[in-house]
Enzyme design. Sequence first.
Site, PDB file in Angstrom:
ATOM      1  N   HIS A 368       0.807  -1.226   0.000  1.00 19.51           N
ATOM      2  CA  HIS A 368       0.000   0.000   0.000  1.00 19.51           C
ATOM      3  C   HIS A 368       0.835   1.269   0.000  1.00 19.51           C
ATOM      4  CE1 HIS A 368      -4.162  -1.440   0.549  1.00 19.51           C
ATOM      5  NE2 HIS A 368      -3.625  -2.436   1.214  1.00 19.51           N
ATOM      6  N   LYS A 559      -8.070  13.724   5.005  1.00 18.52           N
ATOM      7  CA  LYS A 559      -7.219  12.540   4.885  1.00 18.52           C
ATOM      8  C   LYS A 559      -6.214  12.574   6.022  1.00 18.52           C
ATOM      9  CE  LYS A 559      -6.235  14.017   0.745  1.00 18.52           C
ATOM     10  NZ  LYS A 559      -6.571  12.834  -0.038  1.00 18.52           N
ATOM     11  N   ARG A 560      -5.490  11.498   6.198  1.00 18.38           N
ATOM     12  CA  ARG A 560      -4.445  11.468   7.217  1.00 18.38           C
ATOM     13  C   ARG A 560      -3.457  12.607   6.977  1.00 18.38           C
ATOM     14  NH1 ARG A 560       0.226   8.305   6.939  1.00 18.38           N
ATOM     15  NH2 ARG A 560      -0.682   7.267   5.120  1.00 18.38           N
ATOM     16  N   LYS A 565       1.040  14.126   1.487  1.00 20.15           N
ATOM     17  CA  LYS A 565      -0.318  14.460   1.031  1.00 20.15           C
ATOM     18  C   LYS A 565      -0.485  15.961   0.808  1.00 20.15           C
ATOM     19  CE  LYS A 565      -2.326  10.360   3.222  1.00 20.15           C
ATOM     20  NZ  LYS A 565      -2.882   9.663   2.056  1.00 20.15           N
ATOM     21  N   THR A 669      -8.574   6.415  -1.562  1.00 21.11           N
ATOM     22  CA  THR A 669      -9.964   5.994  -1.740  1.00 21.11           C
ATOM     23  C   THR A 669     -10.910   7.169  -1.510  1.00 21.11           C
ATOM     24  OG1 THR A 669      -9.981   5.193   0.553  1.00 21.11           O
ATOM     25  CG2 THR A 669      -9.635   3.559  -1.191  1.00 21.11           C
ATOM     26  N   LYS A 673     -14.522   8.339  -3.388  1.00 21.12           N
ATOM     27  CA  LYS A 673     -15.776   8.654  -2.692  1.00 21.12           C
ATOM     28  C   LYS A 673     -16.300  10.023  -3.109  1.00 21.12           C
ATOM     29  CE  LYS A 673     -13.957   6.015   1.167  1.00 21.12           C
ATOM     30  NZ  LYS A 673     -13.155   6.126   2.389  1.00 21.12           N
TER      31      LYS A 673
END
Length: 824
Positions: A368, A559-560, A565, A669, A673
């Site tokens: 992942h 998100k985390r 990110k 993901t 969504k």
Amino acid sequence: MTASHPLALAPVTAPPSTPDDFAKQFLHNLNFDRGVALSASSANDRYFALAHTVRDYLMARWLEDLRRQKETQAKAVCYLSAEYLLGRQLDNNLLAADLAKVAEEALASCGVSLDELRAHEVEPGLGNGGLGRLAACFIDSLATMAVPSIGYGIRYEYGIFRQTFVEGQQVEQPDAWLTLGSPWEFARPEDSQTIAFGGHTEKYDDEGVVRSRWVPAWNVQAVPYNYMVPGFQNGRVNTLRLWSAVATSAFDLRIFNSGDYEEAVRAQTFAENISKVLYPEDSTPQGKELRLQQQYFFVAASINDFLENMLADGFELTDLPERVIFQLNDTHPVIAVPEFMRVLIDERHLEWDAAWAITRQCFAYTCHTLLPEALEVWSVELMGRLLPRHLEIIYRINDEFLVEVRERHGDDEMLLRDMSIISEHPERSVRMAYLATVAGAKVNGVAELHSQLLREKVLSDFDAFFPGKFTNVTNGVTPRRFLRLANPELSELITAAIGDGWTTDLERLRELEPFADDAEFRAAFARVKASNKRRLSQVLRERDGVEISDGHMLDVMVKRLHEYKRQLLKVLHVVTTFEGVVSGAVAASDIVPRTVIFGAKAAPGYTMAKRIIHLINAVGEVVNNDPRLEGALKVVFPPNYNVTLAERVIPAADLSEQISLAGKEASGTGNMKFALNGALTVGTDDGANVEIRELVGDENFFLFGMSEPEVETLSTRGYRPDEFYHADASLRRAIDLIASGAFSGGDRTVFEPVVSNLLYEDRFMVLADYATYIDAQHRVDAAYADREAWNRSAILNVARTGFFSSDRSIRDYIDRIWHTPPLD
């Protein structure tokens, strides 16, 4: 009751599903399970009685599926995952059993509000982010597709921490999700497993055969708790089995009577630490050891549980590849490989070659990540001390593998060093991703780009050595939770347009494409989006005292919190907009009104991530209270973002921020969504963004930033972030404003580490992508000004992203890796 009794053989039947019968069952459970009358019951009593009533309707199907799986010995998927972000269970189970309307009418007849009981449920925090949510989506799809499976994990007592903000900074509080109990779990102490640790190994003679055995120093009990995983209205119910750690000798009465009360329960405290908290902070040696204990604890319990309880009497172990596939969800469960070998060799007395042949067919590995630091390694010292027999097995696996490498490539010492499961520097360690790759029948990435980079860069030597072992399975999300439950109004609109059936065949959303050009449908779609915004506004008002302005674009980044990110890039955009207004370069009336919503938790030991959270909150505090912006820009950061809040935020979003540096995000993901719920994406060509853009079309996606090859070129050339700072006046003004103390009460030291990180390191090239990101946001503003065109693009996003159903992901796993047909 013994099996010879006729009633023991009778099928279990569910209660009748009329509102009247449901109400009777609810009151029965309230009276006899909770021991209270309706008039004297608490909200928790009523919630538990309702949950038990829904359980009653699922129980017959569950018991029948367990019986048939054991009877048919059909090949099963054992999904091993350290995380399961399940979300609230009540609505999901009502939907799966098609009982929502029945329950609502039944409760209303008793004077009870279903909405009140929905709100009472506490979400289990058994995951950190996308990995745990993906696992939850996959077990939902496995049940919906009637594939025999068991999900295995850990029943963390506290789960992921509950996030609060104190003066804008993250503070972690225990997530006591079990305080009032969980009505959805079934304790099975009689199925407990004894899990050993420490000690040493020794050789012994077994009728002329020299064998090894492990002599552990201590052990704990793994107590299983079962959760039902119902398929969507198909009568199938699979199982999620979570393990809780308890001491084998929890209480020493002799020591207690001597007055040393703390020592009397020391073993219990030590054991229970294993399943106490999700991801213990591992910057200390003790934290690292506890994390490895957790990983071994749950996989050892799971493997032994399957071998002991799911195989028929007299089962031939050589047939195991036809009976089970253990899917390793990232590197956390990889210690299962040597544990499986240990059980087959030491306990079941198979020869090494036979055991290894079985093992290499019974495991598959999902990677992942692309970040080297996320590919777990464990020091040989720690593993030898905690799991000495497993280290011996890993050494032998590695020795035999390197023999194969030598036979094919000769004494290429650099290649041997690069491919060895044992790393020598900076300390002697076991590379778990390498172990999983050598042992696994298949290795998959989770998006096309990610799988390509895995093969070409991260594990390229292994791809060349094992042709055909690497494959791709792009992630997906369950439409049951993230459309039917999260967005009921959009779901009704879709059904009215294309009919039923799309919930389990999401590619049918393609039938919506013509409706994008239908003015009446676009108007209905806009009404749904507005309604979802009002619903979110109400939730945030009640939850956090936050107001969302009417008419604002909702620009969402949830998100985390991790530097790759690039939440910092979003902050720079906010600061740039703010600086333009306060400097007089831009009129507030010229700004397209937008509310930027952040949601993120930082790992407790991740200092820079926590500083970024502090900066976001500090910028929001200043921006939201500056009258010069005339309310045209707002920053909202509700604490403790979780699945429950996601189900409100995602349907309301207009713009989805997916802005990681190209080549760093495995898949994502959240991006799926948001697109499925009609948000447009501003993003880099990274992870599953690539596939989203290809499906929805360039005109319905705001692309910016460097491509992965361009990132590689810049990195090779030598990235100098200060060059971008000096070359771009807009960027320079934004960073200087942060550095000036404008968002920290004039104190220039508060965010100096963040500024220095950007100017002198900037590992994830925020400054390099800043200019194209700002340009993309200008395109967003221009597009949002034409609301009809925006809604058309949003509808096309919904219509063209049915590919991202987790049902499709599971079909790909079945076809490419598992070969596990549905149970008829």
